[in-house]
Scaffold this motif. Sequence first.
Motif, PDB file in Angstrom:
ATOM      1  N   GLU A  42     -31.286 -42.540  11.262  1.00  0.00           N
ATOM      2  CA  GLU A  42     -32.092 -41.361  10.932  1.00  0.00           C
ATOM      3  C   GLU A  42     -31.503 -40.093  11.536  1.00  0.00           C
ATOM      4  OE1 GLU A  42     -36.051 -42.265  12.142  1.00  0.00           O
ATOM      5  OE2 GLU A  42     -36.462 -43.543  10.398  1.00  0.00           O
ATOM      6  N   GLU A  43     -30.927 -40.185  12.732  1.00  0.00           N
ATOM      7  CA  GLU A  43     -30.326 -39.008  13.363  1.00  0.00           C
ATOM      8  C   GLU A  43     -29.128 -38.505  12.570  1.00  0.00           C
ATOM      9  OE1 GLU A  43     -31.373 -37.091  15.942  1.00  0.00           O
ATOM     10  OE2 GLU A  43     -33.165 -38.338  15.656  1.00  0.00           O
ATOM     11  N   TYR A  44     -28.382 -39.436  12.003  1.00  0.00           N
ATOM     12  CA  TYR A  44     -27.236 -39.032  11.173  1.00  0.00           C
ATOM     13  C   TYR A  44     -27.697 -38.159  10.006  1.00  0.00           C
ATOM     14  CZ  TYR A  44     -23.709 -39.168   7.539  1.00  0.00           C
ATOM     15  OH  TYR A  44     -22.829 -38.797   6.562  1.00  0.00           O
ATOM     16  N   PHE A  45     -28.732 -38.605   9.296  1.00  0.00           N
ATOM     17  CA  PHE A  45     -29.180 -37.861   8.111  1.00  0.00           C
ATOM     18  C   PHE A  45     -29.849 -36.540   8.481  1.00  0.00           C
ATOM     19  CE2 PHE A  45     -28.700 -42.187   6.475  1.00  0.00           C
ATOM     20  CZ  PHE A  45     -27.903 -41.919   5.369  1.00  0.00           C
ATOM     21  N   PRO A  48     -24.282 -46.888   3.859  1.00  0.00           N
ATOM     22  CA  PRO A  48     -24.664 -48.262   4.179  1.00  0.00           C
ATOM     23  C   PRO A  48     -25.859 -48.302   5.131  1.00  0.00           C
ATOM     24  CG  PRO A  48     -22.860 -47.587   5.581  1.00  0.00           C
ATOM     25  CD  PRO A  48     -23.153 -46.420   4.683  1.00  0.00           C
ATOM     26  N   LYS A  49     -26.521 -49.429   5.124  1.00  0.00           N
ATOM     27  CA  LYS A  49     -27.528 -49.664   6.156  1.00  0.00           C
ATOM     28  C   LYS A  49     -26.787 -49.987   7.460  1.00  0.00           C
ATOM     29  CE  LYS A  49     -31.261 -51.345   3.168  1.00  0.00           C
ATOM     30  NZ  LYS A  49     -32.134 -50.178   3.367  1.00  0.00           N
ATOM     31  N   GLY A  50     -27.147 -49.313   8.517  1.00  0.00           N
ATOM     32  CA  GLY A  50     -26.437 -49.502   9.782  1.00  0.00           C
ATOM     33  C   GLY A  50     -25.118 -48.768   9.780  1.00  0.00           C
ATOM     34  N   LYS A  51     -24.147 -49.281  10.533  1.00  0.00           N
ATOM     35  CA  LYS A  51     -22.815 -48.677  10.642  1.00  0.00           C
ATOM     36  C   LYS A  51     -22.865 -47.229  11.141  1.00  0.00           C
ATOM     37  CE  LYS A  51     -20.439 -52.197   8.940  1.00  0.00           C
ATOM     38  NZ  LYS A  51     -19.407 -52.909   9.720  1.00  0.00           N
ATOM     39  N   ARG A  81     -17.025 -36.500  23.952  1.00  0.00           N
ATOM     40  CA  ARG A  81     -16.967 -37.584  22.966  1.00  0.00           C
ATOM     41  C   ARG A  81     -16.194 -37.147  21.710  1.00  0.00           C
ATOM     42  NH1 ARG A  81     -21.570 -34.809  22.421  1.00  0.00           N
ATOM     43  NH2 ARG A  81     -22.410 -34.389  20.342  1.00  0.00           N
ATOM     44  N   PHE A  82     -15.798 -38.152  20.934  1.00  0.00           N
ATOM     45  CA  PHE A  82     -15.313 -37.949  19.575  1.00  0.00           C
ATOM     46  C   PHE A  82     -16.363 -38.522  18.628  1.00  0.00           C
ATOM     47  CE2 PHE A  82     -11.062 -38.627  21.721  1.00  0.00           C
ATOM     48  CZ  PHE A  82     -10.678 -37.300  21.656  1.00  0.00           C
ATOM     49  N   GLU A  83     -16.729 -37.775  17.615  1.00  0.00           N
ATOM     50  CA  GLU A  83     -17.560 -38.321  16.540  1.00  0.00           C
ATOM     51  C   GLU A  83     -16.662 -38.456  15.317  1.00  0.00           C
ATOM     52  OE1 GLU A  83     -21.477 -37.186  15.918  1.00  0.00           O
ATOM     53  OE2 GLU A  83     -21.954 -36.943  18.040  1.00  0.00           O
ATOM     54  N   ILE A  84     -16.706 -39.629  14.696  1.00  0.00           N
ATOM     55  CA  ILE A  84     -15.756 -39.971  13.634  1.00  0.00           C
ATOM     56  C   ILE A  84     -16.528 -40.511  12.434  1.00  0.00           C
ATOM     57  CG2 ILE A  84     -13.673 -41.295  13.085  1.00  0.00           C
ATOM     58  CD1 ILE A  84     -13.667 -41.877  16.254  1.00  0.00           C
ATOM     59  N   GLU A  85     -16.102 -40.106  11.249  1.00  0.00           N
ATOM     60  CA  GLU A  85     -16.637 -40.730  10.042  1.00  0.00           C
ATOM     61  C   GLU A  85     -15.479 -41.184   9.172  1.00  0.00           C
ATOM     62  OE1 GLU A  85     -19.941 -40.200   6.518  1.00  0.00           O
ATOM     63  OE2 GLU A  85     -18.738 -38.443   7.053  1.00  0.00           O
ATOM     64  N   VAL A  86     -15.589 -42.420   8.677  1.00  0.00           N
ATOM     65  CA  VAL A  86     -14.638 -42.971   7.708  1.00  0.00           C
ATOM     66  C   VAL A  86     -15.356 -43.034   6.358  1.00  0.00           C
ATOM     67  CG1 VAL A  86     -13.173 -44.929   7.080  1.00  0.00           C
ATOM     68  CG2 VAL A  86     -13.503 -44.328   9.498  1.00  0.00           C
ATOM     69  N   VAL A  87     -14.705 -42.505   5.314  1.00  0.00           N
ATOM     70  CA  VAL A  87     -15.316 -42.435   3.984  1.00  0.00           C
ATOM     71  C   VAL A  87     -14.384 -43.070   2.964  1.00  0.00           C
ATOM     72  CG1 VAL A  87     -16.132 -40.889   2.148  1.00  0.00           C
ATOM     73  CG2 VAL A  87     -16.645 -40.367   4.539  1.00  0.00           C
ATOM     74  N   GLY A  88     -14.950 -43.858   2.060  1.00  0.00           N
ATOM     75  CA  GLY A  88     -14.204 -44.420   0.946  1.00  0.00           C
ATOM     76  C   GLY A  88     -14.441 -43.608  -0.315  1.00  0.00           C
ATOM     77  N   TRP A  89     -13.393 -43.490  -1.138  1.00  0.00           N
ATOM     78  CA  TRP A  89     -13.476 -42.689  -2.361  1.00  0.00           C
ATOM     79  C   TRP A  89     -13.076 -43.535  -3.559  1.00  0.00           C
ATOM     80  CZ3 TRP A  89     -15.413 -37.821  -1.664  1.00  0.00           C
ATOM     81  CH2 TRP A  89     -15.362 -37.299  -0.372  1.00  0.00           C
ATOM     82  N   GLY A  90     -13.798 -43.327  -4.667  1.00  0.00           N
ATOM     83  CA  GLY A  90     -13.503 -44.065  -5.883  1.00  0.00           C
ATOM     84  C   GLY A  90     -13.407 -43.157  -7.091  1.00  0.00           C
ATOM     85  N   LEU A  91     -13.486 -43.756  -8.252  1.00  0.00           N
ATOM     86  CA  LEU A  91     -13.357 -43.044  -9.516  1.00  0.00           C
ATOM     87  C   LEU A  91     -14.359 -41.897  -9.590  1.00  0.00           C
ATOM     88  CD1 LEU A  91     -11.646 -43.410 -12.118  1.00  0.00           C
ATOM     89  CD2 LEU A  91     -13.611 -44.633 -13.086  1.00  0.00           C
ATOM     90  N   GLY A  92     -13.873 -40.714 -10.040  1.00  0.00           N
ATOM     91  CA  GLY A  92     -14.764 -39.561 -10.167  1.00  0.00           C
ATOM     92  C   GLY A  92     -15.223 -39.004  -8.834  1.00  0.00           C
ATOM     93  N   LYS A  93     -14.480 -39.302  -7.750  1.00  0.00           N
ATOM     94  CA  LYS A  93     -14.803 -38.845  -6.385  1.00  0.00           C
ATOM     95  C   LYS A  93     -16.168 -39.362  -5.920  1.00  0.00           C
ATOM     96  CE  LYS A  93     -11.954 -34.702  -6.710  1.00  0.00           C
ATOM     97  NZ  LYS A  93     -11.888 -33.221  -6.617  1.00  0.00           N
ATOM     98  N   SER A 150     -18.303 -41.479  -3.567  1.00  0.00           N
ATOM     99  CA  SER A 150     -17.954 -41.752  -2.167  1.00  0.00           C
ATOM    100  C   SER A 150     -18.867 -42.801  -1.551  1.00  0.00           C
ATOM    101  CB  SER A 150     -18.015 -40.460  -1.347  1.00  0.00           C
ATOM    102  OG  SER A 150     -19.336 -39.970  -1.261  1.00  0.00           O
ATOM    103  N   TRP A 151     -18.309 -43.507  -0.574  1.00  0.00           N
ATOM    104  CA  TRP A 151     -19.051 -44.508   0.186  1.00  0.00           C
ATOM    105  C   TRP A 151     -18.822 -44.250   1.681  1.00  0.00           C
ATOM    106  CZ3 TRP A 151     -16.967 -45.397  -4.507  1.00  0.00           C
ATOM    107  CH2 TRP A 151     -17.708 -46.122  -5.440  1.00  0.00           C
ATOM    108  N   GLY A 152     -19.889 -43.975   2.417  1.00  0.00           N
ATOM    109  CA  GLY A 152     -19.758 -43.916   3.863  1.00  0.00           C
ATOM    110  C   GLY A 152     -19.397 -45.302   4.372  1.00  0.00           C
ATOM    111  N   ILE A 153     -18.326 -45.415   5.143  1.00  0.00           N
ATOM    112  CA  ILE A 153     -17.881 -46.714   5.652  1.00  0.00           C
ATOM    113  C   ILE A 153     -18.406 -46.943   7.066  1.00  0.00           C
ATOM    114  CG2 ILE A 153     -15.883 -48.164   6.174  1.00  0.00           C
ATOM    115  CD1 ILE A 153     -16.299 -47.580   3.170  1.00  0.00           C
ATOM    116  N   GLU A 154     -18.215 -45.944   7.927  1.00  0.00           N
ATOM    117  CA  GLU A 154     -18.719 -46.071   9.297  1.00  0.00           C
ATOM    118  C   GLU A 154     -18.779 -44.688   9.949  1.00  0.00           C
ATOM    119  OE1 GLU A 154     -18.323 -49.312  12.695  1.00  0.00           O
ATOM    120  OE2 GLU A 154     -16.429 -48.239  12.439  1.00  0.00           O
TER     121      GLU A 154
END
Length: 603
Positions: free
Chosen positions: A528-531, A521-524, A382-394, A396-400
């Motif tokens: 619990e396994e992710y954390f 985010p909630k979901g995406k 498998r491939f495990e992928i994370e997309v992250v958004g970045w804003g002011l002052g670094k 971050s927002w987990g996107i998916e």
Amino acid sequence: MRLFKKLENLESKKRTASLFKKLVNEILPPPPELTVSEWADTYRRLSSEASAEPGQWRTSRAPYQREIMDAVTSRDYEDIVIMASAQVGKSEIINNIAGYHMHQDPAPILLIQPTVDKAKDYSKERIAPMIRDTPVLRNLVSDSKSRDSGNTVLSKSFPGGFLALTGANSPAGLASKPIRVVLADEVDRFPVSAGSEGDPVNLAEKRTTTFYNRKKIKVSTPTNKGASRIEKEFEKSTKEYYNLPCPSCKEYQPLKWAQIHFETVEHACKECGALHNEYEWKLQKGKWIAENPKARIRGFHLNELLSPWKKWKEIIQAFKDAKEDGPEAMKVWVNTSLGETWEEQGEQLDDSDLFNRTEEYTADVPEGVKILTASVDVQDDRFEIEVVGWGLGKESWGIEYHTIRGNLSQPKIWEELDEYLSRSWSKNDGSKFSILCTCMDSGGHYTQEVYKFTKARETRRIYAIKGKSTGKGEYDPLVAGTTRAKPSKTLLVHLGVNEGKSKVMSNLKITEFGPNYCHFPKGKGYNEEYFKGLTAERLETRYERGVPYQVWVKTRARNEPLDLRVYNTAALEILNPNLEKEYANSQQQRKKKRRRTASKGVQ
């Protein structure tokens, strides 16, 4: 008669010897008995490459340096320790000690940097310009271009001795010729062991045992409490601090951060409470005062408040910026500005606390996001992928967090990965975001396939990455350089994953929205396994042959989420975007859109 002739011959020999000695002294006068600081003030020339103030060296520019340098010419101590911040002239102190011995007191000298590569850089950027621009040294060291030259990048020969440079990671460089003077620079960046040979500092010190007049100088900016070599050495030393008299009451005291007043940019006297600015303090004649004067090691501590090259106003602003940027930035500030160790929080983060702070996003991409990065972990199935958004002052927002399962030996799953990394995500206002940079793990059983995939997509900033293997205790920055992997010539980015994990863990501990805060985010895919995987490691202090070092230890089997967040942090560093500019541009675009909407409403 025979006795008379013998006396006559003896007297003649004495006259000849006296005349010869006189001629030698006139032609080749003995070198003056100078201290290191006196030598530097007389002969040393600063180079434009290494100094903002090229020209004749002046110890009076930073008077605290005098006693440190002159301790080398004192017979009372053979071990000297300097625990210091940045911007206080540590490198020039080392250079002056080396130059003094090359010219005034020839000896075999060993200068150790954390790695062989850093030793080469130091030689080219510091030692070579010093020799070139200081006439008395230039006349001693032969031109590197001559056929019989004893001048190479890592070895400088001169009459009566040599200067060898090596890395703490090189057993061969630490265990050959006898050495009288050891200069160990940035010892907190040294690995715990030079290969399998043991502590590099001990290896170097053993080479001095045949010299009665040996000198061992250890210099470093400190790192983490409990794992700092220089702090351990300093604690065994005289523990000297540079004290200045209060301009009002004349009470001697070291400059301390706790006594700095931000509003007026002044330092309060610990005795009378009077406030004086940095110029008033630095005009005073200081002296070194020892907390442990009977120690056999001479130890000096310096912080940036003493530096003539860094203004207090700048240090205060750097502190404010670091405080906003979070624990990792504060760690750097404490190390490099105060010259003090940082105490890491070794406890493991609570995965349930992080899971409980997940948020409802109103769009794929939240409002604060300015750019997107991605990371890919390659497993056998498998491939495990994370997309992250970045804003002011670094911030971050987990996107998916997404998983693509399949047979990695077949093209279909690679096509699915390419399609996923090519997609775009939307904000509420309809604006589209694509991934600007992707870091893809090249370890495991599919290295060549990863190289092939990333090579064809370098124009999209999809890069193969590899965790840099370092010795215990050795430091590497998060983005630790690039190479071209053979035979494909794929760009391979090397990552200092230990530094990356420290950055991620520090950010996860931030509990208020703002710089470096991590949103999820909630979901995406953020279940619990992710954390559990995100918090699957903790920092521990261990010891090897009595030398402390810190290591990240897995507490759970699955740690892919942590690795992927490290890779995303690296992708941001590779891009090095101006997020403040991105923020300003987005604000302007938003205002224009509002004005267009308002004008349509009027019509």
